[in-house]
Design a protein around this motif. Structure first.
Motif, PDB file in Angstrom:
ATOM      1  N   PHE A 113       0.844  -1.193   0.000  1.00  0.00           N
ATOM      2  CA  PHE A 113       0.000   0.000   0.000  1.00  0.00           C
ATOM      3  C   PHE A 113       0.880   1.244   0.000  1.00  0.00           C
ATOM      4  O   PHE A 113       1.915   1.284   0.671  1.00  0.00           O
ATOM      5  CB  PHE A 113      -0.909   0.011   1.236  1.00  0.00           C
ATOM      6  CG  PHE A 113      -1.802  -1.184   1.341  1.00  0.00           C
ATOM      7  CD1 PHE A 113      -3.100  -1.144   0.843  1.00  0.00           C
ATOM      8  CD2 PHE A 113      -1.355  -2.368   1.920  1.00  0.00           C
ATOM      9  CE1 PHE A 113      -3.936  -2.243   0.933  1.00  0.00           C
ATOM     10  CE2 PHE A 113      -2.185  -3.472   2.021  1.00  0.00           C
ATOM     11  CZ  PHE A 113      -3.482  -3.409   1.520  1.00  0.00           C
ATOM     12  N   GLU A 118      -3.576   3.639  -0.634  1.00  0.00           N
ATOM     13  CA  GLU A 118      -4.114   2.916  -1.783  1.00  0.00           C
ATOM     14  C   GLU A 118      -3.315   1.632  -2.035  1.00  0.00           C
ATOM     15  O   GLU A 118      -2.103   1.580  -1.813  1.00  0.00           O
ATOM     16  CB  GLU A 118      -4.078   3.793  -3.029  1.00  0.00           C
ATOM     17  CG  GLU A 118      -4.936   5.060  -2.933  1.00  0.00           C
ATOM     18  CD  GLU A 118      -6.398   4.743  -2.699  1.00  0.00           C
ATOM     19  OE1 GLU A 118      -6.905   3.794  -3.322  1.00  0.00           O
ATOM     20  OE2 GLU A 118      -7.027   5.444  -1.879  1.00  0.00           O
ATOM     21  N   LEU A 119      -4.008   0.587  -2.498  1.00  0.00           N
ATOM     22  CA  LEU A 119      -3.362  -0.683  -2.824  1.00  0.00           C
ATOM     23  C   LEU A 119      -2.592  -0.510  -4.132  1.00  0.00           C
ATOM     24  O   LEU A 119      -3.179  -0.242  -5.181  1.00  0.00           O
ATOM     25  CB  LEU A 119      -4.398  -1.797  -2.959  1.00  0.00           C
ATOM     26  CG  LEU A 119      -3.868  -3.189  -3.329  1.00  0.00           C
ATOM     27  CD1 LEU A 119      -2.864  -3.701  -2.290  1.00  0.00           C
ATOM     28  CD2 LEU A 119      -5.035  -4.178  -3.482  1.00  0.00           C
ATOM     29  N   LYS A 120      -1.278  -0.671  -4.079  1.00  0.00           N
ATOM     30  CA  LYS A 120      -0.424  -0.433  -5.241  1.00  0.00           C
ATOM     31  C   LYS A 120      -0.029  -1.713  -5.969  1.00  0.00           C
ATOM     32  O   LYS A 120       0.191  -1.692  -7.177  1.00  0.00           O
ATOM     33  CB  LYS A 120       0.847   0.311  -4.808  1.00  0.00           C
ATOM     34  CG  LYS A 120       0.597   1.644  -4.106  1.00  0.00           C
ATOM     35  CD  LYS A 120      -0.126   2.635  -5.004  1.00  0.00           C
ATOM     36  CE  LYS A 120      -0.252   3.997  -4.320  1.00  0.00           C
ATOM     37  NZ  LYS A 120      -0.994   4.970  -5.153  1.00  0.00           N
ATOM     38  N   LYS A 135      -7.826  -3.328  -7.809  1.00  0.00           N
ATOM     39  CA  LYS A 135      -6.990  -2.767  -6.735  1.00  0.00           C
ATOM     40  C   LYS A 135      -7.506  -1.408  -6.252  1.00  0.00           C
ATOM     41  O   LYS A 135      -7.304  -1.040  -5.092  1.00  0.00           O
ATOM     42  CB  LYS A 135      -5.536  -2.667  -7.193  1.00  0.00           C
ATOM     43  CG  LYS A 135      -4.835  -4.017  -7.339  1.00  0.00           C
ATOM     44  CD  LYS A 135      -3.333  -3.880  -7.437  1.00  0.00           C
ATOM     45  CE  LYS A 135      -2.893  -3.357  -8.782  1.00  0.00           C
ATOM     46  NZ  LYS A 135      -3.053  -4.376  -9.864  1.00  0.00           N
ATOM     47  N   SER A 136      -8.168  -0.678  -7.122  1.00  0.00           N
ATOM     48  CA  SER A 136      -8.656   0.650  -6.726  1.00  0.00           C
ATOM     49  C   SER A 136      -9.742   0.575  -5.662  1.00  0.00           C
ATOM     50  O   SER A 136     -10.035   1.573  -5.000  1.00  0.00           O
ATOM     51  CB  SER A 136      -9.200   1.401  -7.951  1.00  0.00           C
ATOM     52  OG  SER A 136     -10.389   0.791  -8.449  1.00  0.00           O
ATOM     53  N   GLY A 139      -8.127  -0.406  -1.211  1.00  0.00           N
ATOM     54  CA  GLY A 139      -7.221   0.389  -0.400  1.00  0.00           C
ATOM     55  C   GLY A 139      -7.635   0.363   1.063  1.00  0.00           C
ATOM     56  O   GLY A 139      -8.648  -0.235   1.453  1.00  0.00           O
TER      57      GLY A 139
END
Length: 443
Positions: A113, A118-120, A135-136, A139
């Protein structure tokens, strides 16, 4: 707030017109669980000071209730606060107290993250088929964040009032500490953690208005530090309790006692030279309040001592334990030698090993542990001191009571506690004070 029916009327645990509070609010697990939901999941809470995260990607980990959170400075200078729990299997993603990083990576499966929450990316992302995860949408849960003159606050409740409304006219008092000169404030040195086997509310209510205990509890410690001289008394004819929205400040107006307790003559000299400028900036009344025998709490769980300069937050760890985190707060523009003298004074007085702090911790543990007894916790505690001393003051905002030795701010704190514990929505939280400075510049 939750739409579920609140079956318990928490106002029944007190009668503030008669001046008593039920002991059960300091012991029972069910009441504590409701505090986590109705207060800590809803109210604005102190997170950190700006000076703790001066650079982009700086972070600090703390708690809101028992929800672990990460506060992180963004590239644009703003701060985000989000849950410290991976959205995959829930593991804690950051175990460090603070630092600087480009991302937070979960130990379990390697989900990464950003400092914006946010989840990267995912480790071994090839195990997922196309379309398995967006992924959006995964997070970390974000809190609302706002600040007031260096103090960063957050809440997870989208319906909560603005921080400005939550603090209200109490900003008039906060500026005594936070806005003495153009440079503002900073925390110096490292923060300290301490665990006490007591209910979190005992720490808050002590700082929100209990000057009375100092004359007895701290007398021997003060004499040991000051050539056997007793605790400096406040002038009962020119001292007050002031509160609003559960926040409270008890204070004298002699401008001396708390600075004297610090035990650092050079600090006293510094403030005496600064006092005329403080009066010019804040007005004569506020310049006299600063440095007097005083203590302050912000609802629900943040406190400080203006003049002594200790600043702390009381983090609940169950109904019978809390974690206390503390720092020393100073003016940025102070000479380094004055900052150091203040820090030394804090360490000697209000610190886990300090002469005065140890007295309080022992008392709060005793206040809590005795309620293990069934008959004991059925009893009431007296909060009636000064119950008929409410006054209207031409300059002081808030609900004001005469005399520093008073239970007024504690009563107002528990009234706010019951209001929030009972409310299904913020619209149901009673308005008990009409702002005097609403929408106006407070300095």
């Amino acid at each position: 707030m939750s739409n579920r029916r609140l079956e318990n009327d928490y106002s029944r645990y007190m009668d503030l017109k008669e001046g008593w509070v039920d002991r059960r609010i300091f012991w029972e697990q069910e009441i504590y669980e409701q505090e986590l939901e109705q207060i800590f999941a809803k109210a604005w809470q102190f997170i950190a000071h700006d000076s703790m995260m001066p650079n982009p990607n700086d972070f600090y980990t703390t708690y809101m209730g028992e929800d672990g959170v990460i506060a992180a400075r963004q590239k644009d200078g703003s701060v985000k606060v989000f849950l410290n729990s991976c959205t995959h299997r829930g593991n804690k993603i950051c175990y460090a107290d603070d630092g600087n990083t480009r991302n937070f990576t979960c130990n379990y499966h390697g989900w990464a993250f950003g400092t914006d929450g946010e989840l990267k990316g995912l480790s071994n992302e090839h195990v997922y088929d196309e379309g398995d995860i967006d992924k959006s949408k995964w997070g970390l849960k974000q809190a609302r964040v706002d600040s007031y003159k260096g103090l960063i606050f957050a809440t997870f409740d989208e319906e909560a009032p603005s921080l400005e409304e939550f603090l209200g006219d109490f900003r008039w008092y906060l500026d005594i500490m936070l806005d003495q000169d153009d440079g503002g404030t900073e925390f110096i040195g490292g923060g300290i953690k301490n665990y006490i086997n007591a209910n979190w509310k005992f720490g808050v209510e002590n700082f929100v208005g209990d000057a009375y205990h100092a004359l007895w509890t701290h007398d021997s410690g003060f004499k040991a530090m000051n050539n056997n001289e007793g605790f400096p008394p406040a002038d009962p004819t020119d001292s007050y309790h002031a509160s609003m929205n559960g926040h409270g400040w008890e204070f004298g107006t002699e401008g001396l006692a708390d600075i004297a307790i610090l035990g650092q003559p050079k600090v006293l000299e510094y403030y005496e030279k600064m006092r005329p400028k403080m009066a010019e900036r804040l007005g004569e009344m506020r310049s006299k309040i600063f440095g007097s025998l005083a203590s302050v709490s912000l609802f629900p769980n943040c406190s400080f001592l203006p003049g002594i300069q200790t600043f702390r937050v009381w983090l609940p760890r169950g109904p019978h334990k809390f974690e206390m985190r503390m720092w020393t707060i100073v003016n940025k523009n102070m000479p380094d030698e004055i900052k150091q003298a203040i820090n030394i004074g804090c360490m000697q007085t209000f610190n886990p090993a300090g002469v005065l702090e140890m007295d309080d911790g022992e008392n709060w543990e005793g206040n809590t542990s005795v309620n293990k007894g069934v008959v004991t916790r059925r009893g009431k505690l007296h909060y009636g001191c000064g119950i008929n001393r409410r006054i209207e003051h031409e300059e002081l905002p808030g609900i004001v009571y005469a005399s520093q030795f008073n239970d007024a701010n504690q009563r107002q704190f528990y009234e706010r506690w019951a209001d929030l514990m009972n409310a299904k929505s913020w619209d149901q939280v009673p308005t008990r004070y009409t702002p005097r400075y609403a929408g106006k510049k407070t300095v």
